[in-house]
Design an enzyme around this catalytic site. Structure first.
Site, short mmCIF file in Angstrom:
data_model
loop_
_atom_site.label_atom_id
_atom_site.label_comp_id
_atom_site.label_asym_id
_atom_site.label_seq_id
_atom_site.Cartn_x
_atom_site.Cartn_y
_atom_site.Cartn_z
N ASP A 91 0.88 -1.16 0.00
CA ASP A 91 0.00 0.00 0.00
C ASP A 91 0.92 1.21 0.00
O ASP A 91 1.56 1.52 1.00
CB ASP A 91 -0.89 -0.02 1.26
CG ASP A 91 -1.68 1.26 1.46
OD1 ASP A 91 -1.66 2.15 0.57
OD2 ASP A 91 -2.34 1.40 2.51
N LYS A 117 2.86 11.19 -3.62
CA LYS A 117 1.81 10.50 -4.38
C LYS A 117 0.93 11.50 -5.14
O LYS A 117 0.40 11.19 -6.21
CB LYS A 117 0.96 9.68 -3.41
CG LYS A 117 -0.05 8.76 -4.07
CD LYS A 117 -0.63 7.82 -3.03
CE LYS A 117 -1.77 6.98 -3.55
NZ LYS A 117 -2.26 6.06 -2.51
N GLU A 126 -7.19 0.47 -4.52
CA GLU A 126 -7.20 0.38 -3.06
C GLU A 126 -8.53 -0.14 -2.51
O GLU A 126 -8.53 -1.02 -1.64
CB GLU A 126 -6.86 1.75 -2.45
CG GLU A 126 -5.37 2.08 -2.62
CD GLU A 126 -5.03 3.56 -2.44
OE1 GLU A 126 -5.90 4.31 -1.95
OE2 GLU A 126 -3.92 3.96 -2.80
N ASP A 143 -12.73 5.66 2.61
CA ASP A 143 -11.30 5.74 2.94
C ASP A 143 -10.92 7.16 3.33
O ASP A 143 -10.79 8.03 2.47
CB ASP A 143 -10.49 5.25 1.72
CG ASP A 143 -8.98 5.26 1.98
OD1 ASP A 143 -8.54 5.80 3.02
OD2 ASP A 143 -8.25 4.71 1.13
#
Ligand code: ADP
Ligand code: MG
Length: 611
Positions: A12, A74, A173, A195
């Site tokens: 992850d 990211k 994800e 999330d």
């Protein structure tokens, strides 16, 4: 290091934190360091002579060195300068245009691509896994948000390659999170994956049929997350600090970083406790101290949670669904540990939400499941129609009190009322166990939680109702509620996680093998509990009326109590039983006298009323 070729690491690669996991015969397992930590902050610190540190150390470094500490890479993956204009305003480090409409991060004068920087994080994750497993790792499955476009996915692949990893697959994800819960085994169902991470919020609506996931819609906000909640607390603290020490007070970068660290710590603590203390040393003898309560935090967090619900509504609308059409809600991201977040999302979807797997590990675990499938490992996790093993809680003295028996058909529910053993006990520790043995120590510990805020009452008075509920997916919800005050606490666990059918068989067989000695051990625990009650009663009576005993009776009683205490230390049930009877008998003079006293008093009373 031996080559394996076998292990594919699930990774992850998060905006805030990253971690790795791998598949074993008993299910996916997170990679931990010697200290037990799994999360690696996705942060890089560049030292003056070019050395790079990754993770926790680098994050701490941000305090002294905000400009050479790189995080949130990211956000830059596969983006052009135009795409990241918004981000530039909040990122402290410099970004410049790269070739072919890409961006470069300026690190001490040289430009680094986001792929290179992410590769440094991936390499750290790979090394940690190699250290933990003792084998060389060359392949990985890496997760990305469901909304990542081709360029972003390609950049993630490149980062993996730079880190010496062949990227076998890029997985969404939310799909990984659903895999970690085994929801791919559902026949046809709609799943919402909520999330809430450090700086991003994603809601994904998935449909799973025949083990294939389809993303129906995604929504969210790439600038909404735990950082906003930290900022709420920082604003509160700086406001109060200025009010106290002067409005003109300036907060330098180091103080701001320290405040951020304190705010985050407080936020995390408030997920488990009702309050958190913050202490800021401003130098010059100025120390600011403040206790933040959960209520205060929730009042400030509420609006951010409302924003996430707006996105949930939009995602549902795009998928053409209503909240009631969603069958499973999976919670992902560190911020979903916040009790208010869990409550509000459960309310919104009108159902219990899944939190049993650590929300900051669930994506990596799912990546490992996918890696296991690619590696051709048979998934030997249990399909639940019945609970394979009994579940219950630890009772006073170390017994296993079963609530749901093995082989009960799921879904199922059981409730039992317990009480306290100490006067004015305000907290009760609920230890959840699984297994067939009679002693807690011989069962598998599934988790524990504390019910706090029980109002002061004498031992034995509070009524604490413990409820076990196993849903159709085999996930266990345990809640405890004190009936007078209504205080409540709960936890969710996955009883089948990490257990193979063989292990279940072994646990059941062992319980047969030990049935007799277990029976005796449980009897000893019960006898000890009873003996404790007897001793307490005698001591209470002695305190109140000890003077009525003749010296010889008193000596006999003291000896009997001492003998009983000694017997309780042994494992000999018969000896405890005998000593308890002897103590009861020796106490008879005391209790008999007490009875006479009671009779005299009632007799006197009656007489008075007759006059
Ligand atoms: P990401 O997926 O964005 O990399 P994570 O899922 O690891 O991030 O979430 C990180 C965020 O979760 C941070 O803001 C962190 O402070 C927050 N967090 C972690 N643990 C808790 C907790 N127990 N209570 C509240 N927030 C938490
Ligand atoms: Mg994440």
């Amino acid at each position: 290091m031996p080559e394996t070729g076998g292990i594919i690491l699930g990774i992850d690669l998060g905006t805030t934190n990253s971690l790795g996991a791998y598949m074993t015969a008993a299910g996916p397992v997170v990679v931990r360091d010697a200290g037990g930590a799994a999360l690696v902050p996705s942060v890089l610190a560049f030292g003056p002579d070019g050395q790079v540190t990754v993770g926790r150390q680098a994050k701490a470094h941000a305090v002294e060195n905000p400009l050479s500490t790189i995080y949130s890479v990211k956000r830059l993956m596969g983006k052009s300068l135009k795409d990241v204009a918004e981000d530039l305003r909040v990122l402290p480090y410099a970004i410049k245009p790269g070739p072919n409409d890409t961006v470069l991060v300026d690190v001490a004068g040289s430009g680094r691509t986001p792929q290179e920087l992410s590769a440094m994080v991936l390499e750290d994750i790979r090394r940690r896994a190699e250290a933990a497993l003792g084998v060389k790792i060359t392949q990985a499955v890496i997760t990305v948000p469901a909304y990542f476009d081709d360029a972003q996915r390609q950049a993630t692949r490149d980062a993996g390659r730079l880190a010496g990893l062949e990227v076998r697959r890029i997985v969404n994800e939310p799909t990984a999170a659903a895999l970690a819960y085994g929801l791919d085994r559902k026949s046809d169902s709609c799943i919402a994956v909520y999330d809430l991470g450090g700086g991003t919020f994603d809601i994904s609506i998935l449909r799973c049929s025949e083990g294939v996931f389809q993303v129906l819609s995604t929504n969210g906000d790439t600038r909404l997350g735990g950082d906003d909640l930290d900022r709420e607390l920082i604003d509160m603290l700086t406001g109060e600090i200025r009010a106290r020490f002067g409005e003109e007070l300036e907060f330098g970068p180091a103080t701001r970083q320290a405040l951020k660290a304190f705010a985050e710590e407080a936020k995390v603590r408030l997920s488990d406790y009702q309050q958190a203390k913050v202490q800021v040393d401003l130098g010059g003898g100025r120390v600011f101290e403040r206790i933040i309560t959960r209520d205060e935090f929730e009042a400030r967090a509420a609006k951010w949670i409302d924003h996430t619900l707006e996105h949930c509504r939009r995602a549902l609308a795009d998928a053409g669904l209503a909240p009631g059409d969603i069958e499973e809600v999976v919670m992902v991201g560190g911020c979903t540990r916040i009790p208010l977040v869990r409550r509000r999302i459960a309310e919104f979807f009108g159902r219990n939400v899944y939190t049993a797997v650590n929300p900051d590990e669930v994506v990596a675990l799912g990546a490992a499941v996918q890696a296991g499938i690619l590696a051709g490992m048979k998934r030997d996790t249990l399909l639940l129609d019945v609970t394979p093993l009994s579940v219950g809680i630890e009772t006073l003295g170390g017994g296993m009190g079963k609530l749901i028996m093995r082989n009960s058909a799921v879904p199922c529910m059981a409730s039992e009322t317990f009480t306290t053993c100490i006067d004015n006990q305000s907290a009760v520790d609920i230890h959840i166990l699984q297994g067939e043995r009679e002693l807690a120590a011989d069962c598998r510990s599934l988790g524990r939680f504390v019910l706090r805020g029980v109002p002061p009452m004498p031992a034995g008075m509070p009524r604490i109702s413990v409820t076990f509920l196993i849903d159709a997916n085999g996930i266990l919800n345990v809640s405890a509620r004190e009936l007078k005050s209504g205080v409540e606490a709960s936890v969710q666990v996955t009883p089948s996680h990490g257990l193979t059918a063989q292990q279940v068989d072994a646990m059941v067989k062992e319980s047969y093998a030990h049935a007799m000695e277990d029976f005796e051990a449980h009897r000893v625990i019960d006898l000890r509990n009873e003996a404790t009650r007897v001793i307490n009663a005698i001591e209470k009576a002695l305190g109140a009326r000890g003077h009525v005993l003749a010296a010889s009776d008193r000596a006999r009683l003291d000896q009997a109590v001492a003998d009983l205490k000694a017997a309780m230390k042994s494992e000999d049930g018969d000896a405890i039983d005998a000593a308890m009877r002897a103590a009861n008998e020796a106490a008879q003079a005391l209790t008999a006298d007490q009875m006479n006293d009671v009779l005299r008093q009632t007799a006197t009373g009656r007489k008075i009323s007759e006059f």
